[in-house]
Design a protein around this motif. Structure first.
Motif, PDB file in Angstrom:
ATOM      1  N   ALA A 259     -33.077  13.047  60.805  1.00 39.70           N
ATOM      2  CA  ALA A 259     -33.116  13.285  59.356  1.00 39.70           C
ATOM      3  C   ALA A 259     -34.407  13.972  58.951  1.00 39.70           C
ATOM      4  CB  ALA A 259     -32.975  11.964  58.609  1.00 39.70           C
ATOM      5  N   ARG A 260     -35.542  13.491  59.500  1.00 33.86           N
ATOM      6  CA  ARG A 260     -36.805  14.048  58.999  1.00 33.86           C
ATOM      7  C   ARG A 260     -37.008  15.492  59.448  1.00 33.86           C
ATOM      8  NH1 ARG A 260     -39.273  10.045  63.021  1.00 33.86           N
ATOM      9  NH2 ARG A 260     -40.287  11.340  64.582  1.00 33.86           N
ATOM     10  N   THR A 261     -36.536  15.836  60.650  1.00 34.13           N
ATOM     11  CA  THR A 261     -36.694  17.232  61.092  1.00 34.13           C
ATOM     12  C   THR A 261     -35.856  18.162  60.206  1.00 34.13           C
ATOM     13  OG1 THR A 261     -36.960  16.403  63.335  1.00 34.13           O
ATOM     14  CG2 THR A 261     -36.614  18.762  63.106  1.00 34.13           C
ATOM     15  N   SER A 262     -34.654  17.706  59.836  1.00 26.09           N
ATOM     16  CA  SER A 262     -33.824  18.541  58.953  1.00 26.09           C
ATOM     17  C   SER A 262     -34.551  18.791  57.640  1.00 26.09           C
ATOM     18  CB  SER A 262     -32.487  17.859  58.644  1.00 26.09           C
ATOM     19  OG  SER A 262     -31.845  17.533  59.838  1.00 26.09           O
ATOM     20  N   VAL A 263     -35.178  17.750  57.094  1.00 23.92           N
ATOM     21  CA  VAL A 263     -35.903  17.927  55.834  1.00 23.92           C
ATOM     22  C   VAL A 263     -37.103  18.857  56.035  1.00 23.92           C
ATOM     23  CG1 VAL A 263     -37.243  16.750  54.051  1.00 23.92           C
ATOM     24  CG2 VAL A 263     -35.164  15.717  54.923  1.00 23.92           C
ATOM     25  N   ASN A 264     -37.791  18.716  57.168  1.00 23.33           N
ATOM     26  CA  ASN A 264     -38.924  19.615  57.436  1.00 23.33           C
ATOM     27  C   ASN A 264     -38.476  21.068  57.347  1.00 23.33           C
ATOM     28  OD1 ASN A 264     -40.442  17.358  57.934  1.00 23.33           O
ATOM     29  ND2 ASN A 264     -40.441  17.547  60.156  1.00 23.33           N
ATOM     30  N   VAL A 265     -37.327  21.345  57.946  1.00 23.72           N
ATOM     31  CA  VAL A 265     -36.831  22.721  57.984  1.00 23.72           C
ATOM     32  C   VAL A 265     -36.351  23.183  56.596  1.00 23.72           C
ATOM     33  CG1 VAL A 265     -34.922  24.093  58.883  1.00 23.72           C
ATOM     34  CG2 VAL A 265     -36.280  22.712  60.442  1.00 23.72           C
TER      35      VAL A 265
ATOM     36  N   ASN B 122     -45.879  22.197  57.811  1.00 25.12           N
ATOM     37  CA  ASN B 122     -45.115  21.547  56.741  1.00 25.12           C
ATOM     38  C   ASN B 122     -44.161  20.499  57.304  1.00 25.12           C
ATOM     39  OD1 ASN B 122     -44.222  21.202  54.026  1.00 25.12           O
ATOM     40  ND2 ASN B 122     -42.350  22.294  54.574  1.00 25.12           N
ATOM     41  N   MET B 123     -44.393  19.256  56.969  1.00 20.49           N
ATOM     42  CA  MET B 123     -43.592  18.167  57.535  1.00 20.49           C
ATOM     43  C   MET B 123     -43.235  17.170  56.436  1.00 20.49           C
ATOM     44  SD  MET B 123     -43.643  18.478  60.997  1.00 20.49           S
ATOM     45  CE  MET B 123     -44.257  19.903  61.846  1.00 20.49           C
ATOM     46  N   ASP B 124     -42.413  17.577  55.497  1.00 15.65           N
ATOM     47  CA  ASP B 124     -42.080  16.671  54.391  1.00 15.65           C
ATOM     48  C   ASP B 124     -41.290  15.462  54.873  1.00 15.65           C
ATOM     49  OD1 ASP B 124     -43.247  18.617  52.936  1.00 15.65           O
ATOM     50  OD2 ASP B 124     -41.586  18.957  51.557  1.00 15.65           O
ATOM     51  N   GLY B 125     -40.301  15.726  55.735  1.00 15.62           N
ATOM     52  CA  GLY B 125     -39.464  14.623  56.227  1.00 15.62           C
ATOM     53  C   GLY B 125     -40.308  13.619  57.008  1.00 15.62           C
ATOM     54  N   THR B 126     -41.227  14.154  57.809  1.00 13.54           N
ATOM     55  CA  THR B 126     -42.091  13.293  58.616  1.00 13.54           C
ATOM     56  C   THR B 126     -42.975  12.433  57.707  1.00 13.54           C
ATOM     57  OG1 THR B 126     -42.090  14.984  60.304  1.00 13.54           O
ATOM     58  CG2 THR B 126     -43.810  13.327  60.461  1.00 13.54           C
ATOM     59  N   ALA B 127     -43.510  13.045  56.644  1.00 10.34           N
ATOM     60  CA  ALA B 127     -44.380  12.303  55.737  1.00 10.34           C
ATOM     61  C   ALA B 127     -43.595  11.200  55.019  1.00 10.34           C
ATOM     62  CB  ALA B 127     -44.996  13.263  54.723  1.00 10.34           C
TER      63      ALA B 127
ATOM     64  N   ALA C  86     -47.110  18.467  65.575  1.00 10.27           N
ATOM     65  CA  ALA C  86     -46.356  19.537  66.229  1.00 10.27           C
ATOM     66  C   ALA C  86     -44.880  19.413  65.848  1.00 10.27           C
ATOM     67  CB  ALA C  86     -46.521  19.426  67.734  1.00 10.27           C
ATOM     68  N   GLY C  87     -44.196  20.554  65.741  1.00 15.36           N
ATOM     69  CA  GLY C  87     -42.771  20.522  65.380  1.00 15.36           C
ATOM     70  C   GLY C  87     -41.893  20.251  66.582  1.00 15.36           C
ATOM     71  N   VAL C  88     -42.169  19.161  67.263  1.00 15.93           N
ATOM     72  CA  VAL C  88     -41.398  18.809  68.461  1.00 15.93           C
ATOM     73  C   VAL C  88     -40.847  17.387  68.311  1.00 15.93           C
ATOM     74  CG1 VAL C  88     -42.725  20.320  69.995  1.00 15.93           C
ATOM     75  CG2 VAL C  88     -43.471  17.975  69.653  1.00 15.93           C
ATOM     76  N   PRO C  89     -39.826  17.037  69.104  1.00 18.80           N
ATOM     77  CA  PRO C  89     -39.225  15.708  68.939  1.00 18.80           C
ATOM     78  C   PRO C  89     -40.253  14.583  69.084  1.00 18.80           C
ATOM     79  CG  PRO C  89     -37.877  17.060  70.382  1.00 18.80           C
ATOM     80  CD  PRO C  89     -39.114  17.846  70.099  1.00 18.80           C
ATOM     81  N   GLY C  90     -40.178  13.647  68.172  1.00 20.07           N
ATOM     82  CA  GLY C  90     -40.992  12.434  68.294  1.00 20.07           C
ATOM     83  C   GLY C  90     -42.449  12.555  67.902  1.00 20.07           C
ATOM     84  N   ALA C  91     -42.896  13.749  67.483  1.00 18.84           N
ATOM     85  CA  ALA C  91     -44.319  13.908  67.149  1.00 18.84           C
ATOM     86  C   ALA C  91     -44.717  13.003  65.984  1.00 18.84           C
ATOM     87  CB  ALA C  91     -44.614  15.364  66.814  1.00 18.84           C
ATOM     88  N   GLY C  92     -43.778  12.813  65.058  1.00 11.27           N
ATOM     89  CA  GLY C  92     -44.076  12.007  63.876  1.00 11.27           C
ATOM     90  C   GLY C  92     -44.416  10.567  64.217  1.00 11.27           C
ATOM     91  N   LEU C  93     -43.868  10.072  65.305  1.00  8.67           N
ATOM     92  CA  LEU C  93     -44.130   8.684  65.699  1.00  8.67           C
ATOM     93  C   LEU C  93     -45.594   8.512  66.101  1.00  8.67           C
ATOM     94  CD1 LEU C  93     -42.724   5.903  66.314  1.00  8.67           C
ATOM     95  CD2 LEU C  93     -42.653   6.648  68.676  1.00  8.67           C
TER      96      LEU C  93
HETATM   97  N1  ASP Z   1     -39.488  16.248  65.100  1.00 15.18           N
HETATM   98  C1  ASP Z   1     -40.206  16.647  63.924  1.00 15.18           C
HETATM   99  C2  ASP Z   1     -40.186  18.152  63.773  1.00 15.18           C
HETATM  100  O1  ASP Z   1     -40.035  18.850  64.725  1.00 15.18           O
HETATM  101  C3  ASP Z   1     -41.601  16.169  63.908  1.00 15.18           C
HETATM  102  C4  ASP Z   1     -41.562  14.670  63.865  1.00 15.18           C
HETATM  103  O2  ASP Z   1     -41.413  14.020  64.899  1.00 15.18           O
HETATM  104  O3  ASP Z   1     -41.651  14.119  62.767  1.00 15.18           O
HETATM  105  O4  ASP Z   1     -40.324  18.659  62.707  1.00 15.18           O
END
Ligand code: ASP
Length: 421
Positions: A382-388, A302-307, A345-352
């Protein structure tokens, strides 16, 4: 001696800080050199090519692993299905908000950047029905070879489901894909080490060619993503909590303060998982069974912020390069981002990295990626916070519908938070 210290200083700097330095230096150098900064562009092209190299194998392997990791879904049947539908549905809403805001803010309009890749320019978008029909690859090997992302996604999802259904016989292949996915994450990490230099080269070129006009659009991108994230949480999530869950949305907002703060600072929803699980159980009263199944699933798919961010950035890049998107392109963006979120993946920068996938699918130039990369950390927070927050919202709704939400705990979230503060 001085040299050693400076190498250590650079080496010890977090990647996102290096990227930011690359961006700032690029803008300064570009502004000084003017159009002749074009000679620095190949450094950026190298980085873009390295990212292109990752897309197909990364998406393919990580999507298969994303699906096979949901093994428990069949065990937990109804709960898994509810969670997945909510996760994917809310992601589609998030990206629509992103696309809408990018159409209001128009961050890229007026930049008039030119496309250097002749394969991208003037690409005819196929009709919507055709796009949907084409999603199923007649020849998956061809899809992989030609980099048809939607087809690759569909094939990977199918293969992942089939491998899960094979049970014991599917295990060896699942292990192979897990190991390949790990290797692709590693390779991504290695490629991302080039990012500060790539961003430097491309920003120098952009700033040299377009002057300081590039800064305002980037500020607009940040504003659009932050406003979108706030709207998604404060209006959409609280609306879902009130109208579908029939619960007090204020308690939800108070309960998510801790995990959202951890997500904001770590930019990793997987890394935030312990805080999210704690909040779901202790602040919101979701049962152990539901929270320990639905939350890890959410941190994976689930990655709403990323989307939402991908919607804003895709349109920003289209506007910057003066490419008109058709209605069918919007649908393709929504579909790709939603499906790709399963493999993010729920890791930094994956969305890029996943943004590169969305851009490729609708035929937008990847040069735009490097421009966004400079400010990516700010957007990632911001997007990771929304994902969570999204994971928590869905967990509460699923818990409530299964009678596994202790409302006496949920309704006390506010008072407990006041005491700990
Ligand atoms: N950092 C985001 C996450 O962990 C993923 C992303 O880079 O959008 O949820």
């Amino acid at each position: 001696m001085t040299n050693k210290t400076s190498t250590n200083f650079w080496g010890g700097l977090a990647l996102w800080k290096k990227i930011l330095v690359g961006m700032v230096l690029g803008v300064i150098v570009g502004a000084i050199m003017g159009p002749s900064a074009e000679m620095l562009k190949p450094i950026g092209t190298l980085f873009i090519n390295a990212i292109k190299m990752l897309i197909v194998p990364l998406v393919f392997c990580s999507l298969i692993v994303g699906v096979t990791s949901m093994k428990d879904t069949s065990k937990m049947g109804r709960i898994g299905l509810k969670a997945i539908i909510l996760y994917l549905g809310t992601t589609a809403v998030a990206i629509t908000i992103g696309l809408t805001l990018a159409n209001i803010f128009l961050p890229g309009v007026g930049l008039n950047m030119s496309i250097t890749d002749p394969n991208v320019a003037g690409k005819e978008a196929p009709a919507l029905v055709q796009t949907l029909l084409n999603m199923i690859p007649k020849n998956p090997v061809n899809a992989l070879a030609s980099g048809n992302i939607l087809q690759i996604i569909i094939f990977a999802l199918g293969l992942g489901i089939a491998l899960t259904l094979c049970g014991e016989k599917g295990e060896p292949a699942i292990k192979v894909f897990e190991s390949l996915a790990e290797a692709m994450y590693k390779l991504t990490e290695i490629v991302m080490k080039l990012a500060p230099y790539g961003v430097f080269g491309l920003m120098a070129w952009v700033a040299g060619k377009y002057g300081m006009d590039i800064l305002l659009p980037l500020i607009k991108v940040i504003a659009a993503v932050y406003i979108g994230c706030l709207l998604h949480v404060l209006v959409f999530y609280t609306g879902m909590i009130s109208f579908i869950g029939r619960l007090n949305p204020i308690q939800y907002l108070k309960g998510l303060v801790n995990p959202a703060a951890v997500a904001f600072t770590t930019t990793s929803s997987s890394g935030t998982l312990p805080a999210t699980i704690k909040a779901a159980r202790e602040e919101m009263g979701v049962s152990k069974g539901i929270s320990s199944f639905v939350l890890p699933l959410g941190a994976t798919i689930n990655m709403d912020g990323t989307a939402l961010y991908q919607g804003v950035c895709a349109l920003f890049i289209a506007q910057a390069f003066g490419i008109d998107l058709e209605f069918s392109d919007y649908i393709v963006i929504i579909l790709t981002s939603t499906l790709a979120s399963i493999g993010t993946a729920g890791v930094p920068g994956a969305g890029l990295i996943m943004l590169s996938l969305v851009l490729t699918t609708v035929g937008l130039p990847l040069e735009g990626l490097a421009i966004v990369a400079g400010i990516d950390r700010i957007l990632d927070m911001a997007r990771t916070s929304v994902n969570v927050c999204g994971d928590l919202m869905v967990t509460i709704l699923v818990g409530k519908s299964e009678n596994e939400l202790d409302e006496s705990i949920y309704n006390k979230a506010a008072s407990r938070l006041d005491k700990t503060a």
